[in-house]
Write a protein that holds these residues in place. Structure first.
Motif, PDB file in Angstrom:
ATOM      1  N   TYR A 158      21.715 -20.367  39.869  1.00  0.00           N
ATOM      2  CA  TYR A 158      21.686 -20.725  38.453  1.00  0.00           C
ATOM      3  C   TYR A 158      23.088 -21.176  38.044  1.00  0.00           C
ATOM      4  CZ  TYR A 158      17.357 -18.012  38.643  1.00  0.00           C
ATOM      5  OH  TYR A 158      16.121 -17.529  38.977  1.00  0.00           O
TER       6      TYR A 158
ATOM      7  N   MET B 177      23.828 -19.992  32.239  1.00  0.00           N
ATOM      8  CA  MET B 177      23.010 -18.880  31.773  1.00  0.00           C
ATOM      9  C   MET B 177      23.451 -18.457  30.374  1.00  0.00           C
ATOM     10  SD  MET B 177      23.230 -16.891  35.402  1.00  0.00           S
ATOM     11  CE  MET B 177      24.695 -17.853  35.789  1.00  0.00           C
ATOM     12  N   ARG B 178      22.567 -17.754  29.716  1.00  0.00           N
ATOM     13  CA  ARG B 178      22.886 -17.193  28.400  1.00  0.00           C
ATOM     14  C   ARG B 178      22.889 -15.677  28.539  1.00  0.00           C
ATOM     15  NH1 ARG B 178      18.886 -19.413  25.468  1.00  0.00           N
ATOM     16  NH2 ARG B 178      20.112 -21.289  25.021  1.00  0.00           N
TER      17      ARG B 178
ATOM     18  N   TRP C  47      22.782 -12.178  26.772  1.00  0.00           N
ATOM     19  CA  TRP C  47      22.422 -11.476  25.529  1.00  0.00           C
ATOM     20  C   TRP C  47      22.970 -10.052  25.630  1.00  0.00           C
ATOM     21  CZ3 TRP C  47      18.894 -13.800  21.885  1.00  0.00           C
ATOM     22  CH2 TRP C  47      18.390 -15.037  22.294  1.00  0.00           C
TER      23      TRP C  47
ATOM     24  N   VAL D 275      21.134  -8.927  28.974  1.00  0.00           N
ATOM     25  CA  VAL D 275      20.091  -9.783  29.533  1.00  0.00           C
ATOM     26  C   VAL D 275      20.711 -11.131  29.871  1.00  0.00           C
ATOM     27  CG1 VAL D 275      17.905 -10.965  29.141  1.00  0.00           C
ATOM     28  CG2 VAL D 275      18.245  -8.642  28.262  1.00  0.00           C
TER      29      VAL D 275
ATOM     30  N   GLU E  90      19.861 -14.831  30.915  1.00  0.00           N
ATOM     31  CA  GLU E  90      18.751 -15.773  30.870  1.00  0.00           C
ATOM     32  C   GLU E  90      19.185 -17.118  31.462  1.00  0.00           C
ATOM     33  OE1 GLU E  90      16.155 -18.227  27.508  1.00  0.00           O
ATOM     34  OE2 GLU E  90      17.939 -17.063  26.950  1.00  0.00           O
TER      35      GLU E  90
ATOM     36  N   THR F 204      19.481 -20.906  31.845  1.00  0.00           N
ATOM     37  CA  THR F 204      19.251 -21.976  30.871  1.00  0.00           C
ATOM     38  C   THR F 204      19.556 -23.351  31.470  1.00  0.00           C
ATOM     39  OG1 THR F 204      21.505 -21.680  30.006  1.00  0.00           O
ATOM     40  CG2 THR F 204      19.733 -20.495  28.885  1.00  0.00           C
TER      41      THR F 204
ATOM     42  N   SER G  34      14.361 -13.595  33.574  1.00  0.00           N
ATOM     43  CA  SER G  34      15.696 -13.178  33.158  1.00  0.00           C
ATOM     44  C   SER G  34      16.043 -11.854  33.827  1.00  0.00           C
ATOM     45  CB  SER G  34      15.762 -13.039  31.636  1.00  0.00           C
ATOM     46  OG  SER G  34      15.491 -14.277  31.002  1.00  0.00           O
TER      47      SER G  34
ATOM     48  N   SER H  34      17.700  -8.202  33.419  1.00  0.00           N
ATOM     49  CA  SER H  34      18.099  -7.162  32.477  1.00  0.00           C
ATOM     50  C   SER H  34      18.943  -6.117  33.198  1.00  0.00           C
ATOM     51  CB  SER H  34      16.859  -6.494  31.866  1.00  0.00           C
ATOM     52  OG  SER H  34      17.235  -5.365  31.090  1.00  0.00           O
TER      53      SER H  34
ATOM     54  N   ASP I  73      10.162 -11.156  32.148  1.00  0.00           N
ATOM     55  CA  ASP I  73       9.620 -12.484  31.832  1.00  0.00           C
ATOM     56  C   ASP I  73       9.896 -12.888  30.393  1.00  0.00           C
ATOM     57  OD1 ASP I  73       8.561 -12.925  34.394  1.00  0.00           O
ATOM     58  OD2 ASP I  73       6.805 -11.701  33.916  1.00  0.00           O
ATOM     59  N   GLU I  74      10.064 -11.907  29.506  1.00  0.00           N
ATOM     60  CA  GLU I  74      10.304 -12.214  28.093  1.00  0.00           C
ATOM     61  C   GLU I  74      11.559 -11.506  27.613  1.00  0.00           C
ATOM     62  OE1 GLU I  74       6.950 -11.294  25.726  1.00  0.00           O
ATOM     63  OE2 GLU I  74       5.574 -12.651  26.794  1.00  0.00           O
ATOM     64  N   LEU I  75      12.271 -12.154  26.703  1.00  0.00           N
ATOM     65  CA  LEU I  75      13.478 -11.565  26.144  1.00  0.00           C
ATOM     66  C   LEU I  75      13.121 -10.410  25.226  1.00  0.00           C
ATOM     67  CD1 LEU I  75      15.477 -14.791  25.250  1.00  0.00           C
ATOM     68  CD2 LEU I  75      15.988 -13.174  27.077  1.00  0.00           C
TER      69      LEU I  75
END
Length: 595
Positions: free
Chosen positions: A11, A14-15, A17, A24, A26, A28, A35, A37, A49-51
């Motif tokens: 990657y 990335m972002r 969080w 997290v 993610e 991008t 993502s 964690s 799979d989800e933020l």
């Protein structure tokens, strides 16, 4: 050199969080991937799979990052290290190369809340060293190709190896974040595993008639005995030496690629210089009876990796350096063979401080080795036409200044040889015949020398004016004097903590509950407030007042008394500082090596 499996691609953007209870990461960069964690209490990893949802109580901080360097576990918490700024500095075999401009450390240390006061204090001491990590210089990476391998070794990789993730292709001794990646490797997080090297990457292009010549200089620092100038000297019992650097000069022309590799490294004996506030601490040989075995292990390793070896020793023949030179030469007598040669060249005696053109004397002595072992060459179809069968190993005391001047000379000679082969140069034509090309080549090697020197000594290289301009200059000599003083200050009063941080990063010291730092002694009186800047200021002020009083003696003999008094006080204070170096020196606190 491409990997066929796009699923293994790293990657590149990335972002991050930053939630109160977790980080997290993610992707991008267009990757439709889960993502990552990271629990801030126990540093455990989970792919999601989800933020997580955000609300008024969970307002995340958001930051763009460009790579995960690794995770470091200390006493009570773990620390995530990521790349927050990068710069594209060129390409390696057609792939973009990035320099790390900024690192940031994110603590996963919520478990500290339940730690006792002593653990919290020790954790603060250890985590304070990570501030030095964020200032580490000379770090480079690529998302697409393996920077730890030379062009020749990269070409010789088998097809199956080229399909592996980059971290699995990497040469461990040149992988700067090898230890920090371990926990991510254990969790099978390949797309996040960013291999990083420390060293130098320099590049220029130059027109030669209608042709473009592309020259790259890349250096890779070994992590096996990594450290700072006075705190890491010589070899360890396994033969790994301080300041070992592999330097590769790559020339590309009309689809052809030529690679020439050199190495440098500290004298492969057990020796050290104990920092004691003297300008040049004494060289101390440790277990001199082990010298032949240590040197043998070192050169056996070099032969396995590079083939034939020519050791060029540039240290002085007399004084403290002379004793090391004599021991090194003696140890080499047991190793010399058809594949291992040793040559002493007293750089300072022959070249002095200004006549570096006399390195031509050295070149005449090693030309046969360079011609016989050559360089690596690929044609426009990426087919191997020529191999490099041996390497020149150069050393002085620091393996910085004299070494860089000498290596640049060999790089110049080899590049001229390659350009003659391609028909760009005539039989007697040299790089010096082309002023613009010559200037670019000098700057290439001068910048490289500065990079390697800053990483080991904290200052740019000495004698850099000769490499940069082809001659010694008054400005260069004055600059060398200033850098020499700066090295003295850094070696004595900053590099101890820096060495601690390096040992922590490389896994040479493992933090555990059963280990304790050396207890801080309780100091009172002068020791409680003493510091090097204060002591130095007092000494300089004393000599200044002594000089001013001495100049007034002809007008008033009373000033003679004050001259003697100020001079005496200055000498006494200087002697006190010298005798009590432990008050001022910032010696490392990490004292147990990793086994």
């Amino acid at each position: 050199m491409e990997r066929a499996d796009s699923g293994q691609k790293l990657y590149s953007r990335m972002r991050l969080w930053e939630f109160p209870d977790q980080y997290v990461i993610e992707p991008t960069d267009g990757s439709s991937a889960a993502s990552l964690s990271i629990n801030r209490h126990d540093a455990s990893f989970t792919l999601i799979d989800e933020l997580p949802e955000s609300n008024s109580l969970r307002v995340p901080k958001i930051q763009t990052i460009f790579g995960v360097v690794g995770m470091l576990k200390l006493l009570a918490g773990s620390y995530l290290i990521v790349v927050t700024e990068r710069e594209c500095v060129g390409s390696y075999l057609g792939h973009p190369i990035y320099k790390i401009l900024s690192l940031k450390v994110f603590p996963c240390d919520h478990s500290l809340k339940t730690s006792n006061a002593q653990q919290k204090k020790m954790e603060a001491e250890f985590s304070g060293l990570l501030n030095i990590v964020e200032r580490t210089s000379g770090l480079f990476f690529s998302y697409d190709t393996n920077l730890t391998l030379s062009v020749q070794r990269l070409h010789d990789l088998g097809d199956e190896s080229k399909l592996l993730p980059l971290w699995r292709q990497a040469e461990p001794r040149f992988l700067w974040n090898n230890y920090m990646l371990e926990v991510l490797i254990d969790n099978k997080l390949d797309p996040y595993l960013l291999p990083v090297i420390q060293g130098s990457f320099q590049h220029f292009q130059s027109a030669m008639g209608k042709d473009i010549i592309d020259v790259t200089l890349i250096s890779r620092r070994c992590t096996r005995r990594n450290g700072t100038r006075m705190w890491r000297r010589g070899a360890d019992p396994d033969g790994y030496v301080a300041n070992f650097v592999e330097t590769e000069q790559i020339m590309q022309f009309n689809g052809y690629t030529a690679s020439f590799v050199q190495v440098r490294g500290s004298i492969p004996l057990l020796w050290e210089q104990i920092v004691d506030l003297t300008y040049k601490p004494k060289f101390e040989l440790v277990k001199p009876e082990e010298a032949p075995k240590v040197a043998e292990r070192h050169f056996l390793d070099l032969r396995k990796k590079y083939g034939a070896v020519l050791a060029v020793d540039l240290v002085n023949k007399h004084g403290g350096e002379g004793r090391l030179c004599e021991k090194f030469a003696g140890a080499m007598q047991h190793i010399i063979s058809d594949d291992v040669r040793y040559l002493h060249f007293d750089f300072h005696h022959i070249c002095g401080h200004v006549h570096f053109e006399r390195l031509s004397i050295l070149y005449e002595q090693i030309a046969d080795f360079l011609d016989g072992n050559g360089y690596f060459l690929l044609n426009e179809k990426a087919e191997k036409m020529k191999e490099q069968h041996g390497v020149v190993r150069t050393n002085c005391i620091d393996c910085l200044d004299r070494t860089n001047v000498t290596q640049s000379m060999m790089g110049r000679k080899m590049l001229e040889c390659q350009l003659r082969r391609f028909g760009v140069f005539g039989a007697d034509e040299t790089i010096s015949s082309h002023p613009n090309f010559d200037e670019s080549f000098k700057i290439l090697w001068a910048n490289h020398g500065d990079d390697i020197s800053i990483q080991y000594s904290g200052t740019p290289a000495l004698k850099g004016d000769f490499v940069r301009y082809g001659q010694r200059t008054v400005h260069g000599i004055l600059k060398d004097g200033w850098n020499a003083l700066a090295r003295y200050y850094l070696n004595n009063f900053r590099d101890g903590a820096k060495q601690d941080a390096i040992d922590l990063l490389q896994g040479h010291y493992i933090v555990s509950v059963s280990r304790e730092m050396s207890p801080s002694s309780q100091k009172g009186g002068l020791e409680a407030v003493a510091s090097f800047p204060l002591a130095l200021s007092l000494v300089l002020m004393g000599f200044l007042f002594a000089t001013m009083s001495l100049r007034q003696v002809r007008y008033d003999l009373g000033h003679l008394f004050f001259s003697i008094m100020w001079a005496s006080l200055s000498v006494a204070l200087a002697a006190f500082v010298r005798a009590n170096g432990r008050i001022f020196c910032d010696r490392p606190r990490l004292h147990r090596p990793r086994h």
